[in-house]
Design a protein around this motif. Structure first.
Motif, PDB file in Angstrom:
ATOM      1  N   MET A 404      80.929 -96.862  -2.155  1.00  0.00           N
ATOM      2  CA  MET A 404      81.502 -97.817  -1.207  1.00  0.00           C
ATOM      3  C   MET A 404      80.378 -98.471  -0.410  1.00  0.00           C
ATOM      4  N   ILE A 405      80.542 -99.748  -0.118  1.00  0.00           N
ATOM      5  CA  ILE A 405      79.597-100.490   0.715  1.00  0.00           C
ATOM      6  C   ILE A 405      80.284-100.845   2.022  1.00  0.00           C
ATOM      7  N   SER A 406      79.623-100.539   3.119  1.00  0.00           N
ATOM      8  CA  SER A 406      80.179-100.861   4.440  1.00  0.00           C
ATOM      9  C   SER A 406      79.139-101.598   5.269  1.00  0.00           C
ATOM     10  N   LEU A 407      79.600-102.217   6.344  1.00  0.00           N
ATOM     11  CA  LEU A 407      78.747-103.025   7.217  1.00  0.00           C
ATOM     12  C   LEU A 407      78.907-102.537   8.653  1.00  0.00           C
ATOM     13  N   PHE A 408      77.787-102.258   9.319  1.00  0.00           N
ATOM     14  CA  PHE A 408      77.849-101.827  10.712  1.00  0.00           C
ATOM     15  C   PHE A 408      77.895-103.060  11.614  1.00  0.00           C
TER      16      PHE A 408
END
Length: 506
Positions: A404-408
Motif C-alpha cells: 500500500m502507498i500512503s501520503l502523510f
C-alpha cells in the motif's frame, strides 16, 4: 527365447545372462541415475538463448493479475472545513491481466544479461469488484507535493506560492473516475501551470496530466535497465540482480539498505536451503524486500512448496532491527525523527514527497499510522505479501505481492489547502500482483522433479526382475527342472550304464 530349440546350457545362459543384465542395470539406475538426471536438469537451468528457461523467462507463461484498490476519501470536505478525522474506504479491486516481456536483451561476456521489461495490462471487468467509471475522491498529490516542498520557505515566498496555488487549480482533494486515477489520466490545471513556470529548482514536469500509472502501460522504459546473472558457470548466482540502470546501488537509501541484491521476481536461484529468505528488488518499492521462511508447506497442482512472507520486521526503520535503520536518512536520525516501524519513507525516490510503503491496511505497522484515520481493517489472509516457492528448481508456485502507498498530510497555516487540517496518513492505493502456476507448467515441473525418483524406481524394478530371474535359474538348477533336463538326465544315466557295461570283463 525358444526353449524347445535350446539345450539346458543355452537356457541357463539366457536366464542367468538376462537376470544379470537386469540386476546390474537396476543397480546402476538406483545408484547412478538420480545424481545423473539431477545434474542434467541443473545444467539446463542457466539462462541462455537456447535453454528451456529462456522462453519462460522472456515472457511469463502463467496468467498474472494486478488487483488495484483505490482509497476513496469519504469525508474530505468535513476534514477541510471542520478538522474531522479522515475516513477512507478501500474500493475495488480493479483487476488487470498483466503480461511481462523482456526487451532489448544483451548477453554479456561476464555471464550476465541486460534487458528492459515491458508490462502490458488488460482490463478484466468480470474479475473486478468495481467499474472503471467509479467516481472516487483522493488527495490531490500535485498540489500537496508542491505545498510540502514550500514548507520551510520564507513566509513572503509562501504567500506568493499560496496565491498562485489558489488561482491555478490547487486543491486538497479532487474527484475522478477509477480509470483516470489509474491509467487514463486527467488534465490537471495546476500541473499545467507548474509546467509553464519551468522552474529549474523544482523537479521536471513532463505532462499536465496525472494518473498513478500514466504512460506506463506497454512502456519498456519506465522500470529502467536491469542486469542479472545468467547462472552460467555458477547456479548460485542465477537471477541475482547485479545492476539497475548501470549501478549496483539504488542511491535512495544509505549503505546496505540501498545495495542491490536478490531477484527481480522472475528468476530465482535453484536448490537453495528452504530456510533461506527470498530477496526481491521491485522498482516500484525503491528497495529490496525480504520474505522470511514461514515453516509452512503447501501443495499446489501436486507440487510441494514453502511459504515465504513479510513479517513485522520487513518495513522496519531500526526500532525492531538495528540493521534496518539505514531506511531512515542520516538527517532524520540526527533529529531523532525516524518514521515509526511498519512503513518505509519513499521520499528519497519520490522527490522528497512524504509517501510511505507498507503492507496493505497498515498491517504490521505501528498503530500511529492507522490511528490518524478510520477505515483500515488489516486482515492477514487478505493483505499478506507472500510467495509459495518450490525450492529445488526455484519456481514460484503462487505469488501474492500486496503493498500500500500512503501520503502523510499535515497542517500548514500559510497555505490555504492545508490550513486547519489534522496530521494523518492518507492511503492512496493498494496493489496486489497475483499469479498461480497453471496445469501445463506444473506438469513440466512435476516431470522434472520426479525424474530422479522415476529412474530410481525403474532401477528397483529392474533389480527385482533380475534377482527373480537369477533365483528362478538357481531353483531350476537345484531341482533340475529345466526344459529337457529330465531327458538329458536319462540320456546321461543311460550313457553311464552303457559305459559301465562295456567296461565289464567277459
Amino acid at each position: 527365447m525358444c526353449c524347445d530349440c535350446c539345450g539346458v546350457t543355452q537356457q541357463k545362459v539366457w536366464v542367468f545372462g538376462i537376470g544379470a543384465i537386469f540386476a546390474i542395470s537396476g543397480l546402476l539406475f538406483v545408484i547412478w541415475w538420480p545424481g545423473f538426471i539431477d545434474n542434467m536438469i541443473m545444467e539446463s537451468l542457466p539462462l541462455t538463448p537456447t535453454s528451456k528457461t529462456y522462453d519462460k523467462w522472456i515472457e511469463i507463461p502463467i496468467p498474472m493479475y494486478m488487483r488495484m484498490y483505490l482509497w476513496n476519501w469519504t469525508n474530505a470536505e468535513d476534514v477541510k472545513l471542520n478538522g474531522a478525522k479522515p475516513n477512507f474506504k478501500q474500493c475495488g479491486p480493479y483487476v488487470y491481466r498483466e503480461e511481462r516481456t523482456k526487451m532489448d536483451l544483451e548477453f554479456n561476456e561476464n555471464k550476465t544479461v541486460t534487458f528492459k521489461q515491458r508490462r502490458t495490462w488488460y482490463w478484466e471487468e468480470e474479475l473486478s469488484g468495481g467499474k472503471q467509471d467509479d467516481m472516487l475522491t483522493l488527495p490531490h498529490l500535485p498540489s500537496i507535493a508542491a505545498s510540502i516542498s514550500m514548507r520551510n520557505s520564507p513566509k513572503l515566498i509562501k504567500m506568493f506560492f499560496n496565491a498562485a496555488l489558489n488561482e491555478n487549480g490547487g486543491a486538497l482533494y479532487v474527484t475522478h473516475t477509477a480509470n483516470e486515477w489509474l491509467f487514463e489520466g486527467f488534465y490537471d490545471e495546476f500541473l499545467h501551470y507548474a509546467m509553464s513556470l519551468n522552474n529549474p529548482l523544482a523537479p521536471p514536469i513532463e505532462t499536465d496530466h496525472f494518473a498513478w500509472f500514466l504512460n506506463r502501460n506497454e512502456s519498456k522504459e519506465f522500470e529502467g535497465v536491469f542486469t542479472i546473472h545468467s547462472g552460467v558457470g555458477d547456479l548460485k548466482e542465477m537471477g541475482e540482480i547485479k545492476f539497475w540502470n548501470g549501478k549496483n546501488h539504488t542511491g535512495f537509501y544509505d549503505g546496505e539498505c540501498g545495495r542491490l541484491n536478490g531477484s527481480t521476481s522472475d528468476l530465482f536461484v535453484p536448490n537453495e536451503p528452504k530456510e533461506k529468505p527470498l530477496t526481491l528488488y521491485i522498482t516500484d518499492t525503491c528497495r529490496i524486500i525480504n520474505l522470511e521462511f514461514s515453516g509452512q508447506s503447501y501443495e499446489i497442482e501436486g507440487i510441494q512448496g514453502w511459504k515465504y512472507e513479510i513479517t513485522p520486521h520487513t518495513f522496519d526503520n531500526g526500532q525492531r532491527n538495528g540493521n534496518m535503520k539505514c531506511y531512515c536518512s542520516a538527517e532524520k536520525q540526527a533529529a531523532n525523527n525516524c518514521p515509526a516501524s511498519g512503513a518505509t519513507d519513499l521520499g528519497p525516490c519520490a522527490d522528497d514527497v512524504p509517501m510511505y510503503l507498507s503492507a496493505d491496511h497498515f498491517m504490521y505497522a505501528d498503530e500511529s499510522y492507522a490511528n490518524t484515520i478510520t477505515g483500515t481493517e488489516p486482515n492477514y489472509e487478505r493483505d499478506n505479501f507472500f510467495i509459495i516457492m518450490e525450492r529445488k528448481l526455484g519456481v514460484p508456485l503462487q505469488v501474492n505481492a500486496a503493498v500500500m502507498i500512503s501520503l502523510f498530510i499535515e497542517e500548514d497555516t500559510d497555505i490555504d489547502i492545508l490550513k486547519g487540517l489534522p496530521s494523518f496518513y492518507a492511503p492512496l492505493f493498494s496493489s496486489t500482483s497475483q499469479a498461480v502456476i497453471n496445469k501445463e507448467l506444473a506438469s513440466e515441473l512435476k516431470l522434472a522433479l520426479n525424474l530422479p525418483a522415476i529412474g530410481r524406481w525403474t532401477g528397483v524394478g529392474f533389480l527385482c526382475v533380475g534377482c527373480i530371474l537369477i533365483i528362478v535359474g538357481i531353483v531350476l538348477t537345484i531341482k533340475r527342472k529345466w526344459r529337457g533336463q529330465a531327458a538329458a538326465d536319462r540320456a546321461a544315466l543311460i550313457n553311464k550304464d552303457l559305459g559301465s557295461t562295456s567296461n565289464t570283463p567277459d
